[in-house]
Design a protein around this motif. Sequence first.
Motif, PDB file in Angstrom:
ATOM      1  N   HIS A  82      22.183  47.316 -18.343  1.00  0.00           N
ATOM      2  CA  HIS A  82      21.303  46.466 -19.156  1.00  0.00           C
ATOM      3  C   HIS A  82      22.028  45.381 -19.938  1.00  0.00           C
ATOM      4  CE1 HIS A  82      18.130  49.241 -18.163  1.00  0.00           C
ATOM      5  NE2 HIS A  82      18.833  50.236 -18.651  1.00  0.00           N
ATOM      6  N   SER A  83      23.281  45.587 -20.240  1.00  0.00           N
ATOM      7  CA  SER A  83      23.978  44.626 -21.107  1.00  0.00           C
ATOM      8  C   SER A  83      25.334  44.257 -20.523  1.00  0.00           C
ATOM      9  CB  SER A  83      24.183  45.229 -22.504  1.00  0.00           C
ATOM     10  OG  SER A  83      25.123  46.287 -22.442  1.00  0.00           O
ATOM     11  N   THR A  84      25.850  43.170 -20.995  1.00  0.00           N
ATOM     12  CA  THR A  84      27.175  42.723 -20.578  1.00  0.00           C
ATOM     13  C   THR A  84      28.225  43.766 -20.937  1.00  0.00           C
ATOM     14  OG1 THR A  84      26.513  40.430 -20.875  1.00  0.00           O
ATOM     15  CG2 THR A  84      28.869  40.860 -20.803  1.00  0.00           C
ATOM     16  N   SER A  85      28.091  44.398 -22.090  1.00  0.00           N
ATOM     17  CA  SER A  85      29.080  45.399 -22.498  1.00  0.00           C
ATOM     18  C   SER A  85      29.041  46.619 -21.579  1.00  0.00           C
ATOM     19  CB  SER A  85      28.905  45.798 -23.958  1.00  0.00           C
ATOM     20  OG  SER A  85      27.605  46.269 -24.203  1.00  0.00           O
ATOM     21  N   GLU A  86      27.858  47.002 -21.100  1.00  0.00           N
ATOM     22  CA  GLU A  86      27.770  48.118 -20.141  1.00  0.00           C
ATOM     23  C   GLU A  86      28.426  47.741 -18.813  1.00  0.00           C
ATOM     24  OE1 GLU A  86      23.690  50.478 -21.319  1.00  0.00           O
ATOM     25  OE2 GLU A  86      23.511  48.640 -20.140  1.00  0.00           O
ATOM     26  N   ILE A  87      28.174  46.536 -18.358  1.00  0.00           N
ATOM     27  CA  ILE A  87      28.768  46.071 -17.108  1.00  0.00           C
ATOM     28  C   ILE A  87      30.290  46.035 -17.233  1.00  0.00           C
ATOM     29  CG2 ILE A  87      28.973  44.101 -15.520  1.00  0.00           C
ATOM     30  CD1 ILE A  87      25.983  43.497 -16.328  1.00  0.00           C
ATOM     31  N   GLU A  88      30.768  45.506 -18.338  1.00  0.00           N
ATOM     32  CA  GLU A  88      32.217  45.456 -18.561  1.00  0.00           C
ATOM     33  C   GLU A  88      32.821  46.857 -18.620  1.00  0.00           C
ATOM     34  OE1 GLU A  88      32.464  43.027 -22.059  1.00  0.00           O
ATOM     35  OE2 GLU A  88      32.359  41.163 -20.895  1.00  0.00           O
ATOM     36  N   ALA A  89      32.106  47.795 -19.236  1.00  0.00           N
ATOM     37  CA  ALA A  89      32.581  49.183 -19.296  1.00  0.00           C
ATOM     38  C   ALA A  89      32.635  49.796 -17.904  1.00  0.00           C
ATOM     39  CB  ALA A  89      31.687  50.010 -20.218  1.00  0.00           C
ATOM     40  N   LEU A  90      31.639  49.506 -17.079  1.00  0.00           N
ATOM     41  CA  LEU A  90      31.627  50.047 -15.717  1.00  0.00           C
ATOM     42  C   LEU A  90      32.737  49.429 -14.871  1.00  0.00           C
ATOM     43  CD1 LEU A  90      30.406  51.953 -13.691  1.00  0.00           C
ATOM     44  CD2 LEU A  90      28.648  50.237 -13.198  1.00  0.00           C
ATOM     45  N   VAL A  91      32.964  48.143 -15.015  1.00  0.00           N
ATOM     46  CA  VAL A  91      34.072  47.493 -14.307  1.00  0.00           C
ATOM     47  C   VAL A  91      35.394  48.113 -14.759  1.00  0.00           C
ATOM     48  CG1 VAL A  91      35.327  45.313 -14.030  1.00  0.00           C
ATOM     49  CG2 VAL A  91      32.842  45.361 -13.813  1.00  0.00           C
ATOM     50  N   ALA A  92      35.529  48.372 -16.052  1.00  0.00           N
ATOM     51  CA  ALA A  92      36.739  49.026 -16.575  1.00  0.00           C
ATOM     52  C   ALA A  92      36.888  50.425 -15.983  1.00  0.00           C
ATOM     53  CB  ALA A  92      36.693  49.098 -18.099  1.00  0.00           C
ATOM     54  N   LEU A  93      35.782  51.131 -15.815  1.00  0.00           N
ATOM     55  CA  LEU A  93      35.818  52.461 -15.208  1.00  0.00           C
ATOM     56  C   LEU A  93      36.313  52.373 -13.769  1.00  0.00           C
ATOM     57  CD1 LEU A  93      35.186  55.518 -15.103  1.00  0.00           C
ATOM     58  CD2 LEU A  93      32.823  54.885 -14.533  1.00  0.00           C
ATOM     59  N   PHE A  94      35.781  51.431 -12.997  1.00  0.00           N
ATOM     60  CA  PHE A  94      36.234  51.279 -11.612  1.00  0.00           C
ATOM     61  C   PHE A  94      37.719  50.939 -11.561  1.00  0.00           C
ATOM     62  CE2 PHE A  94      31.631  50.091 -10.485  1.00  0.00           C
ATOM     63  CZ  PHE A  94      31.338  51.391 -10.111  1.00  0.00           C
ATOM     64  N   SER A  95      38.187  50.143 -12.500  1.00  0.00           N
ATOM     65  CA  SER A  95      39.610  49.820 -12.579  1.00  0.00           C
ATOM     66  C   SER A  95      40.426  51.060 -12.939  1.00  0.00           C
ATOM     67  CB  SER A  95      39.823  48.718 -13.619  1.00  0.00           C
ATOM     68  OG  SER A  95      41.187  48.425 -13.742  1.00  0.00           O
ATOM     69  N   GLU A  96      39.920  51.857 -13.861  1.00  0.00           N
ATOM     70  CA  GLU A  96      40.610  53.091 -14.261  1.00  0.00           C
ATOM     71  C   GLU A  96      40.689  54.076 -13.089  1.00  0.00           C
ATOM     72  OE1 GLU A  96      42.816  55.625 -16.500  1.00  0.00           O
ATOM     73  OE2 GLU A  96      42.272  53.561 -16.996  1.00  0.00           O
ATOM     74  N   ILE A  97      39.654  54.119 -12.272  1.00  0.00           N
ATOM     75  CA  ILE A  97      39.671  54.981 -11.079  1.00  0.00           C
ATOM     76  C   ILE A  97      40.810  54.545 -10.161  1.00  0.00           C
ATOM     77  CG2 ILE A  97      38.431  55.564  -8.942  1.00  0.00           C
ATOM     78  CD1 ILE A  97      35.830  55.435 -10.681  1.00  0.00           C
TER      79      ILE A  97
END
Length: 147
Positions: A82-97
Amino acid sequence: MWGEAQRRLFIFTDMANSIQVYNGKSLIVNDLDIIAVMAFALRLVPKMPEGNLLAHLAEQWKRTLSEYAPGAIDLELDKLMHSTSEIEALVALFSEIRTELSQYGEIVPASVLNEMNTVEGVKFFDYRSEAIVKAAKSLGELLGEGK
């Protein structure tokens, strides 16, 4: 009679693919790759500083995995982000994976994946890290890498 390597290859290539959609763009990903990405994601979300932004996503993904059907994995990115911050958090998660996978070298041991895997009827063998890294990278790109 097939050897172990041939059986593993057959299992990997015979798995279905699911389509992920976000913001009018789509991506086709092998189901085993998605299941592996989700398994790592569910393990990492509680450890991340941004984890609270992804808690609702993690809960939905647990339900998605419990209802798994071949070719029908829907990460519901359009619905859940829903928000830019959620998208950024998910992108960070994929990077952390991707970072997490680097500790395994070329192969993630079957024992690691099977310990995390919650999908009934799916059993991993030793799995190429590259396939999971590629799936996580592609999912991040689908989201626009946070942009």
